[in-house]
Scaffold this active site. Structure first.
Site, mmCIF file in Angstrom:
data_model
loop_
_atom_site.group_PDB
_atom_site.id
_atom_site.type_symbol
_atom_site.label_atom_id
_atom_site.label_comp_id
_atom_site.label_asym_id
_atom_site.label_seq_id
_atom_site.Cartn_x
_atom_site.Cartn_y
_atom_site.Cartn_z
ATOM 1 N N HIS A 101 35.473 40.660 34.152
ATOM 2 C CA HIS A 101 35.933 39.289 33.897
ATOM 3 C C HIS A 101 34.688 38.461 33.588
ATOM 4 C CE1 HIS A 101 38.858 40.800 36.930
ATOM 5 N NE2 HIS A 101 39.744 40.073 36.322
ATOM 6 N N ASP A 104 32.760 37.565 36.598
ATOM 7 C CA ASP A 104 32.150 38.655 37.387
ATOM 8 C C ASP A 104 30.682 38.796 37.033
ATOM 9 O OD1 ASP A 104 34.718 39.373 38.215
ATOM 10 O OD2 ASP A 104 34.912 40.933 36.683
HETATM 11 C C1 XUL Z 1 44.465 42.193 39.947
HETATM 12 C C2 XUL Z 1 44.035 43.012 38.802
HETATM 13 C C3 XUL Z 1 43.030 42.403 37.890
HETATM 14 C C4 XUL Z 1 43.173 42.781 36.454
HETATM 15 C C5 XUL Z 1 42.215 42.069 35.538
HETATM 16 O O1 XUL Z 1 45.407 42.793 40.751
HETATM 17 O O2 XUL Z 1 44.442 44.143 38.646
HETATM 18 O O3 XUL Z 1 41.772 42.686 38.365
HETATM 19 O O4 XUL Z 1 43.023 44.140 36.264
HETATM 20 O O5 XUL Z 1 42.243 40.705 35.678
#
Ligand code: XUL
Ligand code: CO
Length: 437
Positions: A101, A104
């Site tokens: 993300h 992150d």
């Molecule tokens: C949350 C989840 C996230 C997504 C990306 O449960 O799986 O981390 O994969 O935002």
């Protein structure tokens, strides 16, 4: 840079008889199964957020994980150093891909402009490390759920400014993904849902979510990003109900809003079970409707009702998954991303290796078992024969649209009763499956 994992060498394949916990017993990257190397089958990826940002804290306790490379600050230098550590880890494990993300990898700034700038500073190092190692980004995404501004949601917020902020954040995240050559971009609507229907205009929120995705599609075209868009279904957590609750709900949503040609599914095993489905069911549903895309591999816990994001070690689960993935012809833009974290008590850096080795080996076994089942063809033959009545006469006429209720009434009045049913042989098939495991 000083090595972050100095005692760990590149993880090698040593075969099923090896007793070395830091070796693959089943995942042999170059081994060919159904005409493709294991490496190309899986396109394994690690989740930056779990590996390098999740300290193991929970509602009841503080973080436990040792991350000696991290100086505990929110500085750009620390974020850049963390990238180098991450790539040392990916390389030693032999991973081809990673996912992150926006927030992150780089700290959020005081303003949106500052956050963009911070991201650019870290992307420079991500790019360097990608070039040095050949490791690529499987998909990009933006964190639209952690900051308090998204308390009511992002694209589905009652506050139009939150929508606008999220749009700006996603635009930047797609730009960065394009710059890094990422294969895809994932939308996970962690706060796109509600806590209470008493304060929620559901229809309006879903219209807004569709608008947001259409804008993303337009922006993608505008900037020339050619990667695949994915939606990642999840029924709940953090909200009580999320609109992208499962693959079927997403499919209905995409069709209603004319988005079905633009987004495929990123299916997470633990999200499937939270929705009351098996991982296998979600994969099959996506395949049957032409929207299978990518996988977030992990597992839940039967005793717990939340998203425990454990590493996948269940051979049945990986076998079922690989049966469907092979049937789908494998991944194209997608891959197998370990959206999983080590247990709070597994706090040492080496545990990250044990966890991923276990997941990769479990999927390698699933692949080999699924390929053996497919090679023998017993299961496929059974299914084909089970539907034989559709291959000729009345069944074929129905499938071809040659008959309607009038003709079928005439047919059945003349015949009087249906041809005898055959047993579904559920237990026999389960026994056959067990012979391959
Ligand atoms: C949350 C989840 C996230 C997504 C990306 O449960 O799986 O981390 O994969 O935002
Ligand atoms: Co996920």
């Amino acid at each position: 840079m000083k090595a972050a994992f100095p005692d760990i060498k590149k993880i090698a394949y040593e075969g099923p008889n090896s007793k070395n916990p830091l070796a693959f017993k089943h995942y042999n990257p170059q081994e060919v199964v159904e005409g493709k190397t294991m490496k190309d089958h899986f396109r394994f990826s690690a989740a930056y957020w779990h590996c390098f940002r999740n300290g193991g804290g929970d509602q009841f306790g503080q973080p436990t994980r040792l991350m000696p490379w991290d100086d505990g600050t929110d500085s750009i230098a620390n974020a850049q150093n963390r990238v180098r550590v991450a790539f040392e880890f990916f390389e030693k494990l032999g991973l081809e891909f990673y996912c992150f993300h926006d927030r992150d990898v780089a700290p959020e700034g005081k303003t949106l402009a500052q956050s963009h700038k911070n991201l650019d500073e870290v992307v420079k190092v991500l790019k360097e490390e990608q070039q040095r190692t050949g490791i690529k980004q499987l998909w990009g995404t933006a964190c639209l759920f952690a900051h308090p501004r998204y308390m009511h949601g992002a694209a589905t917020s009652c506050n139009a400014d939150a929508f606008a902020y999220a749009a700006a954040q996603v635009a930047k995240a797609i730009e960065v993904t394009r710059e890094l050559g990422g294969s895809g971009y994932t939308f996970w609507g962690g706060r796109e849902g509600y806590k209470s229907l008493l304060n929620t205009d559901m229809g309006r929120e879903m219209d807004h979510l569709a608008k947001f995705l259409h804008m993303a599609v337009d922006y993608k075209k505008k900037i020339g990003f050619t990667g695949q868009f994915y939606i990642e279904p999840k029924p709940k957590e953090p909200t009580k109900h999320q609109y992208d609750s499962d693959v079927a709900a997403c499919f209905a949503f995409l069709q209603k809003y004319g988005l079905v040609n633009h987004l495929k599914m990123n299916i997470e095993a633990n999200h499937a079970t939270l929705a009351g489905h098996s991982f296998h069911h979600e994969l099959e549903f996506a395949l049957a409707n032409g929207i299978f895309g990518s996988v977030d591999a992990n597992r839940g816990d039967l005793m717990l009702g939340w998203d425990t994001d454990q590493f996948p070690t269940d051979i049945y689960d990986t076998t079922y998954a690989m049966l469907t993935i092979l049937k789908a012809g494998g991944f194209t833009t997608g891959g197998l991303n370990f959206d999983a974290h080590v247990a709070r008590e597994s706090f040492e850096p080496v545990d990250l290796f044990h966890a991923h080795i276990g997941g990769m080996d479990a999927f390698a076994r699933g692949l080999k078992i699924a390929a053996a089942i497919r090679k023998d063809g017993v299961m496929a033959k059974f299914v084909k024969e089970r539907y034989a009545s559709w291959d000729s006469s009345i069944g074929a006429d129905i499938e071809k649209g040659k008959v309607g209720f009038t003709e079928l009434s005439k047919y059945m009045l003349e015949k009087g009763e249906i041809s005898p049913n055959a047993s579904g042989r559920v237990e026999m098939l389960e026994n056959i499956l067990n012979e391959y495991i």
